[in-house]
Design a protein around this motif. Structure first.
Motif, short mmCIF file in Angstrom:
data_model
loop_
_atom_site.label_atom_id
_atom_site.label_comp_id
_atom_site.label_asym_id
_atom_site.label_seq_id
_atom_site.Cartn_x
_atom_site.Cartn_y
_atom_site.Cartn_z
N PHE A 66 3.69 5.49 4.26
CA PHE A 66 4.19 4.17 4.67
C PHE A 66 5.68 4.02 4.41
CE2 PHE A 66 -0.30 3.27 3.51
CZ PHE A 66 -0.75 2.88 4.77
N HIS A 67 6.17 4.71 3.39
CA HIS A 67 7.58 4.57 2.97
C HIS A 67 8.12 5.97 2.69
CE1 HIS A 67 5.06 1.20 1.36
NE2 HIS A 67 5.90 0.51 2.10
N PRO A 76 0.83 -1.20 0.00
CA PRO A 76 0.00 0.00 0.00
C PRO A 76 0.87 1.25 0.00
CG PRO A 76 0.18 -0.85 2.22
CD PRO A 76 0.90 -1.84 1.33
N HIS A 77 0.35 2.31 -0.59
CA HIS A 77 1.07 3.59 -0.63
C HIS A 77 0.09 4.73 -0.42
CE1 HIS A 77 4.72 1.67 -2.09
NE2 HIS A 77 4.08 1.15 -3.12
N CYS A 92 5.32 9.20 0.55
CA CYS A 92 4.40 8.12 0.93
C CYS A 92 4.47 7.95 2.44
CB CYS A 92 4.80 6.82 0.23
SG CYS A 92 3.89 5.39 0.88
N MET A 148 10.02 7.42 -0.31
CA MET A 148 9.36 7.65 -1.60
C MET A 148 8.91 9.10 -1.66
SD MET A 148 6.91 4.29 -1.83
CE MET A 148 6.05 4.92 -3.26
CU LIG Z 1 4.61 3.63 -0.10
#
Ligand SMILES: [Cu+2]
Length: 119
Positions: A106-107, A69-70, A104, A110
């Motif tokens: 979650f990350h 997921p992003h 992002c 990114m």
């Molecule tokens: Cu992500």
């Protein structure tokens, strides 16, 4: 009535073709004849293209093609897509000129940028 409709259909197809050609050629000196939608893909943990340049009133559409997921979440400007699972899209319309760095949630490695130019 049938004879008239043949002519009308041919004219319609010609106009539709011109519209498709314009949609496939963003930027490049086009006249800004109304709002546009610009696509950003998310794959291999990256936004592609990483930077998009649009005009005020245009919409950016993010589509996640990863298994993970992003999101697209603004650093400062107060907008965010919902969580996007594989195959999901989200659209955000940018009303005012400016530069919007995003990442992002979650990350956070990114990152991307939306540059909004005046109309
Ligand atoms: Cu992500």
């Amino acid at each position: 009535m049938r004879l008239v409709s043949t002519t009308t259909r041919r004219r319609f197809l010609s106009l539709a073709g011109a519209g498709i050609a314009a949609a496939l050629a963003p930027g490049a000196g086009r006249a800004h004849d109304g709002p546009h939608r610009v696509e950003v893909g998310i794959s291999a943990f990256a936004f592609t293209p990483r930077r998009v340049t649009i005009r005020a009133g245009d919409t950016v559409v993010w589509t996640n093609r990863d298994l993970a997921p992003h999101t697209a979440t603004a650093d400062e400007a107060g907008w965010e897509t919902d969580r996007l699972d594989r195959g999901q899209s989200a659209a955000i319309t940018f009303a005012t000129p400016g530069r919007h760095a995003y990442f992002c949630s979650f990350h956070p490695m990114m990152t991307g940028e939306v540059v909004v130019e005046p109309t």
